[in-house]
Design a protein around this motif. Structure first.
Motif, short mmCIF file in Angstrom:
data_model
loop_
_atom_site.label_atom_id
_atom_site.label_comp_id
_atom_site.label_asym_id
_atom_site.label_seq_id
_atom_site.Cartn_x
_atom_site.Cartn_y
_atom_site.Cartn_z
N ILE A 122 7.00 1.36 3.37
CA ILE A 122 7.00 0.81 2.00
C ILE A 122 6.68 1.93 1.01
O ILE A 122 5.64 2.58 1.13
CB ILE A 122 5.99 -0.34 1.87
CG1 ILE A 122 6.35 -1.48 2.84
CG2 ILE A 122 5.97 -0.88 0.44
CD1 ILE A 122 5.34 -2.61 2.87
N LYS A 123 7.55 2.09 0.04
CA LYS A 123 7.48 3.24 -0.86
C LYS A 123 6.21 3.27 -1.70
O LYS A 123 5.55 4.30 -1.82
CB LYS A 123 8.72 3.25 -1.76
CG LYS A 123 8.82 4.43 -2.70
CD LYS A 123 10.13 4.35 -3.47
CE LYS A 123 10.25 5.47 -4.48
NZ LYS A 123 11.52 5.39 -5.24
N GLN A 124 5.83 2.15 -2.30
CA GLN A 124 4.74 2.15 -3.28
C GLN A 124 3.52 1.40 -2.77
O GLN A 124 2.77 0.80 -3.54
CB GLN A 124 5.21 1.57 -4.62
CG GLN A 124 5.54 0.07 -4.59
CD GLN A 124 6.93 -0.22 -4.08
OE1 GLN A 124 7.32 0.28 -3.04
NE2 GLN A 124 7.69 -1.03 -4.81
N PHE A 125 3.28 1.43 -1.46
CA PHE A 125 2.22 0.60 -0.89
C PHE A 125 0.83 1.00 -1.41
O PHE A 125 -0.03 0.14 -1.65
CB PHE A 125 2.25 0.66 0.64
CG PHE A 125 1.31 -0.32 1.28
CD1 PHE A 125 1.51 -1.68 1.15
CD2 PHE A 125 0.21 0.13 1.99
CE1 PHE A 125 0.65 -2.59 1.73
CE2 PHE A 125 -0.66 -0.78 2.58
CZ PHE A 125 -0.44 -2.14 2.44
N LYS A 126 0.58 2.28 -1.60
CA LYS A 126 -0.72 2.72 -2.11
C LYS A 126 -0.99 2.14 -3.49
O LYS A 126 -2.13 1.74 -3.79
CB LYS A 126 -0.79 4.25 -2.15
CG LYS A 126 -0.90 4.90 -0.77
CD LYS A 126 -1.03 6.41 -0.88
CE LYS A 126 -1.14 7.04 0.50
NZ LYS A 126 -1.24 8.53 0.42
N ASN A 127 0.03 2.08 -4.31
CA ASN A 127 -0.14 1.50 -5.65
C ASN A 127 -0.44 0.00 -5.56
O ASN A 127 -1.20 -0.54 -6.38
CB ASN A 127 1.14 1.71 -6.48
CG ASN A 127 1.34 3.16 -6.85
OD1 ASN A 127 0.39 3.93 -6.88
ND2 ASN A 127 2.58 3.54 -7.12
N ILE A 128 0.14 -0.67 -4.58
CA ILE A 128 -0.14 -2.09 -4.40
C ILE A 128 -1.61 -2.30 -4.02
O ILE A 128 -2.28 -3.19 -4.55
CB ILE A 128 0.79 -2.69 -3.31
CG1 ILE A 128 2.24 -2.70 -3.82
CG2 ILE A 128 0.35 -4.10 -2.92
CD1 ILE A 128 3.25 -3.08 -2.78
N GLY A 147 -4.40 -8.20 -1.36
CA GLY A 147 -3.02 -8.14 -1.82
C GLY A 147 -2.15 -7.33 -0.88
O GLY A 147 -1.01 -7.70 -0.58
N GLY A 148 -2.71 -6.22 -0.39
CA GLY A 148 -1.97 -5.39 0.56
C GLY A 148 -1.64 -6.15 1.83
O GLY A 148 -0.53 -6.06 2.36
N SER A 149 -2.62 -6.91 2.34
CA SER A 149 -2.39 -7.68 3.55
C SER A 149 -1.34 -8.75 3.34
O SER A 149 -0.49 -9.00 4.21
CB SER A 149 -3.70 -8.33 4.01
OG SER A 149 -4.61 -7.37 4.47
N LEU A 196 -4.11 -0.25 -4.73
CA LEU A 196 -4.94 0.08 -5.89
C LEU A 196 -4.94 -1.04 -6.91
O LEU A 196 -5.95 -1.31 -7.57
CB LEU A 196 -4.43 1.38 -6.54
CG LEU A 196 -4.67 2.67 -5.74
CD1 LEU A 196 -3.97 3.84 -6.42
CD2 LEU A 196 -6.17 2.96 -5.61
N THR A 197 -3.80 -1.72 -7.06
CA THR A 197 -3.68 -2.77 -8.07
C THR A 197 -4.23 -4.11 -7.60
O THR A 197 -4.93 -4.80 -8.35
CB THR A 197 -2.21 -2.94 -8.48
OG1 THR A 197 -1.69 -1.67 -8.91
CG2 THR A 197 -2.07 -3.94 -9.61
#
Length: 389
Positions: free
Chosen positions: A31-37, A45-47, A39-40
């Motif tokens: 997943i390209k933007q998983f770190k941003n998810i 939310g990540g799970s 952080l946000t």
């Protein structure tokens, strides 16, 4: 993180499976933007995102007789044990690419859009390491997928002379080839064949966007375009067929290239497929299309996902509209997709524009688009990409 929601075979089980595979074909998906998810929206939310993404991949894996593994964090592996067959691998990559194009995950009243990178290895030895290398190239070049090959190795080394030599050789020795997929009418008569770029290099399939990007960066794109144009024209005349070629706004924006396109394809059995994106200035885009239309070139608007552009196009400017595959795939389950398709169809009918239903992969969807009133049809259920002998 994902273990709390969607238990999956572990990395250890993946390694054991790889040892028993006779012909492993491996797809690493990140997943390209998983770190941003994270952080946000935090760990929860990540799970939730990983859980939803897992469900999507599991459905795909089940449909295509593959196995799904969670390797680390947001990286998943799809694995299938099957001998290499070019058409089968192309179909698998195409299906996975379509599935990964527009991923929408609902979370706390919002819709999160996911983008991914895919690294692919078809090799029996060191499959994981090679897929990881391909994944690194996909990330570096911002491509949806990259298949491990000597091509990918050269890109990783970032040796400019080697890259230029490789592109030159590919063009001169005909390693960049055209495959074709038919577009048919309601009577199953072929209107044209869409040309699809392929890199023919040691049993591999490479994203055409990748080597097109490199060709532009290394200033070989015009030579490549001339080569493709000549191949398409020669074949169209030899076979007595029409061929559709894909162009971008960047092609039309360059005045010298636009002049070449106009001169080369004027009054020829070629259809130019061009995609319009919202960030493209409308008036210059329209002027470029008008210039091509005055040269008696058949124009097709590609990947249309709403009717907004069509409302501003003069009658006779556009000959064909290809409706975006995401709308076609969701026709049977999404009322909005069906409403949008109907709106496009009504507007095209009023402007005497033919409509193409693309990405047709099931009999149910094919029957649905026929009932809705599409004029033309394209997809794997009709014809798989192939080379002309």
């Amino acid at each position: 993180m994902i273990e709390n929601h969607t238990p999956l075979p572990s990395f250890c089980l993946f390694e054991e499976k790889m040892l028993t595979c006779k012909s492993p074909k491996l797809f690493l998906i990140d997943i390209k933007q998983f770190k941003n998810i994270i952080l946000t929206y935090g760990d929860e939310g990540g799970s939730r995102v990983l859980s939803a993404f897992h469900d999507l991949l599991l459905t795909f894996a089940t449909e295509h007789e593959m196995e799904l593994f969670a390797l680390f964090d947001d990286t998943f592996a799809l694995l299938i044990d099957t001998p290499f067959e070019l058409s089968k691998m192309e179909h698998l990559i195409s299906a996975l690419s379509r599935e990964m194009e527009h991923i929408l995950i609902p979370y706390e009243g919002k819709i999160l859009t996911l983008n991914v990178h895919i690294g692919i290895s078809f090799d029996h030895f060191e499959g994981l390491q090679k897929a990881q290398k391909a994944l690194l190239v996909a990330k570096a070049e911002n491509q949806l997928f990259v298949t491990y090959s000597e091509f990918a190795n050269i890109l990783m080394n970032e040796n400019e002379e080697a890259i230029e030599a490789m592109i030159k050789t590919a063009i001169e020795e005909g390693q960049i080839v055209l495959h074709f997929q038919s577009i048919i009418d309601k009577n199953s008569t072929v209107l044209c064949y869409e040309a699809l770029l392929r890199l023919a290099y040691h049993n591999t399939l490479q994203s055409p966007k990748l080597f097109l990007k490199i060709a532009k960066k290394r200033h070989f794109y015009d030579r490549l375009l001339e080569s493709i144009a000549q191949k398409a024209l020669t074949l169209a005349k030899q076979k007595g067929i029409k061929i559709a070629l894909n162009l971008s706004w960047e092609d039309l924006q360059d005045q010298e290239r636009l002049a070449f396109i106009e001169t080369t394809f004027s009054n020829q059995p070629i259809i130019l497929e061009i995609e319009y994106k919202k960030e493209i200035p409308f008036e210059p885009f329209k002027e470029a299309l008008q210039q091509l239309k005055h040269a008696n070139i058949t124009l097709s608007l590609d990947n249309v996902c709403d009717s907004s552009l069509l409302e501003f196009c003069d009658g006779g400017l556009i000959d064909i509209v290809k409706v975006h595959g995401s709308l076609i795939r969701n026709l049977c389950t999404d009322e909005h997709a069906r409403f949008t398709c109907n709106t496009i169809l009504e507007l095209c009918k009023a402007k005497n524009i033919q409509t193409v239903a693309t990405h047709l992969n099931s009999q149910t969807t094919l029957e649905t688009v026929r009932t809705l009133g599409f004029d033309l049809f394209q997809g794997y259920i009709i014809d798989q990409p192939h080379a002309f002998e």
